[in-house]
Design an enzyme around this catalytic site. Structure first.
Site, PDB file in Angstrom:
ATOM      1  N   THR A   1       0.849  -1.190   0.000  1.00 59.13           N
ATOM      2  CA  THR A   1       0.000   0.000   0.000  1.00 59.13           C
ATOM      3  C   THR A   1       0.884   1.238   0.000  1.00 59.13           C
ATOM      4  O   THR A   1       1.798   1.355   0.811  1.00 59.13           O
ATOM      5  CB  THR A   1      -0.918  -0.008   1.237  1.00 59.13           C
TER       6      THR A   1
ATOM      7  N   CYS B   1      27.838   5.624   7.601  1.00 61.36           N
ATOM      8  CA  CYS B   1      27.999   4.181   7.798  1.00 61.36           C
ATOM      9  C   CYS B   1      29.393   3.838   8.300  1.00 61.36           C
ATOM     10  O   CYS B   1      29.585   2.881   9.020  1.00 61.36           O
ATOM     11  CB  CYS B   1      27.786   3.431   6.497  1.00 61.36           C
TER      12      CYS B   1
END
Ligand code: PLP
Length: 405
Positions: A258, A346
């Site tokens: 959705t 990161c």
């Protein structure tokens, strides 16, 4: 002071206001056939048209994703797997040596689990892919597998073993901008689909996909003033891509689930405004960036700017301070209320030197001294003056500079 805009940024007020109705009164599912669903579908349609307007593509070519990582995964894995299933000989990927992990790790996964070969496209000392080197890798790939000009797929001739190529538009650690138009043209001439990760470029460089000549382009909302977890993949009309998510067939079947209407609307609003402000913001921030870089290089003897001197994003000023450790400089900067990073979010906290700097030929012990300052469009000259003072103060505190310079 937040000088880590390449990592993320706040959601802009206009984006919050635009998405608010879809989180509250107009909460419908865009696939529902009643009025509430239809008004959500209209919101989603409007967002798609808005994004298409900025990218200069058709609305049907815009796939909403949950961020830049998903967009990069869908581009690399989706295109490579679809291309190879149509033409089994196409099992080679060309991926630049300085890609974000979203792309790098997608390629590594394809190598590990699906038997692809990955050619790392090298960069020069400025972090740029040379178009001639890229073209020769396309060529090499064709020769190695003994390919002649095959016409395996509709109108495409040439290097039949390459499934796709991916070179980022602008690098998140050093800010170097790639010659995307030339690279995309070389890929096109070889019949190879070309993706660019434009996550850091959007809002600062032109992103009209037809002018760039790319087949796929990924974007992330939280670098633009939209929420984290919002993003887009532009996928040119006839480029096949296997979906990562299977289900109800939303987003042309490319991305089931959705739709996150609110985030799509916020993303579209933020992208449209960033594009509207782009030229003025880029010129202003670039002139502040130049002053800041000159000031740091002048006041810190032996420091070096990483990345290309001119072909760089206005938003990134990245340095190495040999004789320090990047982490200790960051700590000192934070004590002075300057928030920045050692390169990519990161890599923070890891002892491994940046793969980007290593690919640029920076020695390991120098790469470990990297500090990246990155700016959003609200940065001011006074802030960067304070930041330059804080750099000097930090380097004095760790004994790298003599006090009182
Ligand atoms: N690509 C680049 C160049 C990035 O800088 C980032 C974010 O750090 C991403 C991809 C991933 O985007 P997201 O955080 O939306 O998953």
């Amino acid at each position: 002071m937040f000088l880590d805009a390449a990592a993320t940024g706040p959601v802009r007020r206009e984006a919050i206001e635009a998405m608010w109705p879809y989180l509250t009164g107009q909460f419908g599912n865009p696939s529902s056939h009643h009025g509430l669903g239809e008004s959500a579908a209209a919101g989603l349609r409007g967002a798609r048209e808005e994004v298409a307007g900025v990218l200069g593509c058709r609305p049907g070519e815009v796939i909403f994703t949950a961020g830049g990582t998903e967009a990069g995964n869908l581009a690399v894995k989706g295109i490579a797997l679809a291309r190879r299933s149509a033409e089994p000989g196409r099992r080679r990927l060309l991926i630049s040596a300085v890609e974000h992990p979203a792309v790098q790790e997608s390629a590594a996964y394809l190598q590990r689990r699906h038997g692809f070969d990955v050619d790392a496209v090298p960069v020069d000392a400025d972090g740029r892919v040379q178009p001639a080197v890229f073209a020769s890798l396309l060529e090499k790939a064709g020769q190695e597998s003994g390919a002649t000009n095959s016409t395996g797929s509709a109108g495409i001739t040439g290097h039949w073993d390459v499934a796709m190529a991916s070179v980022m538009y602008a690098n998140n650690e050093v800010g170097t901008v790639q010659p995307i138009r030339e690279l995309a043209a070389a890929a096109k001439a070889a019949g190879v689909y070309f993706h660019t990760d434009a996550v850091q470029a959007a809002g600062w460089l032109p992103v009209k996909v037809a002018e760039l000549g790319v087949d796929a382009l990924s974007l992330s909302g939280h670098k633009l003033g939209a929420p984290k977890g919002s993003g887009v993949l532009y996928l040119r009309g006839n480029v096949p891509a296997d979906p990562l998510l299977h289900g109800g067939g939303q987003e042309r079947g490319a991305r089931s689930g959705t739709e996150n209407v609110a985030f799509a609307v916020a993303f579209a609003t933020a992208l449209r405004l960033a594009e509207l402000e782009r030229e003025t913001a880029a010129a202003r921030v670039r002139s502040l960036q130049k002053k800041f870089i000159a000031e740091v290089l002048r006041r810190v003897p032996g420091s070096m700017l990483t990345g290309h001197a001119t072909e760089r994003l206005p938003t990134v000023a990245s340095f190495c301070f040999p004789g320090t450790s990047g982490e200790s400089v960051l700590l000192e900067l934070e004590r002075r209320s300057i928030l920045c990073s050692s390169g990519s979010a990161c890599a923070a906290g890891s002892d491994e030197p940046s793969a980007v700097l290593t690919a640029m030929g920076v020695r390991r012990e120098v790469a470990q001294t990297a500090v990246r300052f990155s700016f959003g469009n609200s940065v001011t000259e006074a802030e960067l003056g304070t930041a330059a003072d804080a750099v000097v103060g930090s380097l004095e505190a760790i004994g790298r500079l003599q006090p009182g310079r």
